[in-house]
Write a protein that holds these residues in place. Structure first.
Motif, PDB file in Angstrom:
ATOM      1  N   PRO A   1      -3.785  -0.139  10.190  1.00 35.81           N
ATOM      2  CA  PRO A   1      -4.091   1.254  10.539  1.00 35.81           C
ATOM      3  C   PRO A   1      -2.867   2.169  10.621  1.00 35.81           C
TER       4      PRO A   1
ATOM      5  N   ILE B   1      -7.049  11.266   4.165  1.00 37.33           N
ATOM      6  CA  ILE B   1      -7.610   9.917   4.115  1.00 37.33           C
ATOM      7  C   ILE B   1      -9.013   9.893   4.712  1.00 37.33           C
ATOM      8  N   LYS B   2      -9.924   9.349   3.925  1.00 40.21           N
ATOM      9  CA  LYS B   2     -11.312   9.243   4.360  1.00 40.21           C
ATOM     10  C   LYS B   2     -11.695   7.762   4.362  1.00 40.21           C
ATOM     11  N   THR B   3     -12.323   7.319   5.439  1.00 40.47           N
ATOM     12  CA  THR B   3     -12.785   5.931   5.495  1.00 40.47           C
ATOM     13  C   THR B   3     -14.120   5.826   4.764  1.00 40.47           C
TER      14      THR B   3
ATOM     15  N   ALA C   1      -2.126   4.010   7.343  1.00 45.31           N
ATOM     16  CA  ALA C   1      -2.958   5.196   7.134  1.00 45.31           C
ATOM     17  C   ALA C   1      -2.466   6.351   8.014  1.00 45.31           C
ATOM     18  N   GLU C   2      -2.145   6.039   9.251  1.00 43.81           N
ATOM     19  CA  GLU C   2      -1.675   7.074  10.183  1.00 43.81           C
ATOM     20  C   GLU C   2      -0.367   7.697   9.690  1.00 43.81           C
TER      21      GLU C   2
ATOM     22  N   TYR D   1     -10.479   2.762   2.190  1.00 43.79           N
ATOM     23  CA  TYR D   1     -10.074   4.152   2.382  1.00 43.79           C
ATOM     24  C   TYR D   1      -9.924   4.860   1.037  1.00 43.79           C
TER      25      TYR D   1
ATOM     26  N   PRO E   1     -11.459  -2.463   6.059  1.00 44.74           N
ATOM     27  CA  PRO E   1     -11.990  -1.141   5.726  1.00 44.74           C
ATOM     28  C   PRO E   1     -11.494  -0.657   4.356  1.00 44.74           C
TER      29      PRO E   1
ATOM     30  N   GLU F   1     -16.341   0.707   6.914  1.00 48.17           N
ATOM     31  CA  GLU F   1     -15.715   0.092   8.087  1.00 48.17           C
ATOM     32  C   GLU F   1     -15.738  -1.427   7.924  1.00 48.17           C
TER      33      GLU F   1
ATOM     34  N   PHE G   1      -7.547  -0.745   0.135  1.00 49.78           N
ATOM     35  CA  PHE G   1      -8.113  -1.838   0.940  1.00 49.78           C
ATOM     36  C   PHE G   1      -7.342  -3.097   0.574  1.00 49.78           C
TER      37      PHE G   1
ATOM     38  N   HIS H   1       0.829  -1.215   0.000  1.00 46.42           N
ATOM     39  CA  HIS H   1       0.000   0.000   0.000  1.00 46.42           C
ATOM     40  C   HIS H   1       0.864   1.266   0.000  1.00 46.42           C
TER      41      HIS H   1
ATOM     42  N   ILE I   1      -7.640   7.677  -0.383  1.00 45.61           N
ATOM     43  CA  ILE I   1      -6.388   8.317   0.007  1.00 45.61           C
ATOM     44  C   ILE I   1      -6.056   9.388  -1.031  1.00 45.61           C
TER      45      ILE I   1
END
Length: 204
Positions: A89, A102-104, A92-93, A113, A111, A107, A127, A57, A115
């Motif tokens: 996670p 980044i928007k989910t 993403a962080e 996302y 999940p 869920e 994902f 990713h 990006i």
């Protein structure tokens, strides 16, 4: 236009730290992109790792960002695994800390996302999926193996025009340790630096 915070990160990447040995590893990827560009063909890059949760990713997102940074058109970056799990996670962080938006989207156990690296470009959809998932290309792509397990475990990747091992150390080894953030940042910057170098070599 790439987000300002991401551009600041890119502007201070140091490609001089890349060894000659590593440049040799990256050369087949440069050659693949250059050949596609010369022939006015779409450039499809599928970054593959075992679980499609970390390195693949980071590679997908940074490759798409670098293509935009160098204004290289018709570059489509994907990622996949030999099995599907979830985007970890911390990945993403780490990207958020570098200025990615980044928007989910959904869920659950795996999940999805969106990006974003630029105000006007289509987001990378992140994902976990297998490399041959319907979301990914079926032909005319380069399979870039980002971990040695995937390289060994995928002797054949259907539809891949070229298979290019560009492996990275797994930051997973530092999960739930005091060095976790540092090691994810380290791997993200290494991937960003090497992909900056790759795209910087493409001649117009």
């Amino acid at each position: 236009m790439i987000y300002t915070d991401i551009k600041k990160v890119i502007d201070v990447l140091k490609i001089e730290i890349i060894s000659e040995e590593r440049k040799t590893v990256l050369q087949p990827l440069i050659d693949f992109i250059q050949l596609k560009k010369n022939n006015h063909k779409d450039i499809r890059l599928n970054f593959i790792c075992t679980h499609n949760s970390r390195r693949s990713h980071l590679s997908q997102v940074w490759a798409q960002t670098m293509a935009s940074y160098f204004n290289l058109k018709n570059v489509f970056c994907y990622s996949g695994g030999t099995e599907a799990t979830a985007l970890f996670p911390m990945v993403a962080e780490t990207l958020i800390n570098y200025g990615f938006n980044i928007k989910t989207i959904s869920e659950g156990k795996n999940p999805i996302y969106a990006i974003k690296y630029s105000e006007n470009e289509h987001p990378v959809i992140g994902f976990s999926k297998t490399y041959d998932d319907t979301f990914n290309p079926k032909s005319e792509f380069a399979a870039i193996l980002t971990c040695s397990q995937a390289d060994a475990g995928c002797p054949f990747i259907a539809g891949a025009e070229k298979r290019i091992p560009v492996t990275f150390e797994d930051p997973k080894a530092f999960d739930n340790t005091p060095q976790q953030t540092e090691k994810y940042n380290e791997r993200s910057i290494q991937i960003a630096t090497e992909l900056f170098y790759v795209f910087s070599q493409i001649k117009s």
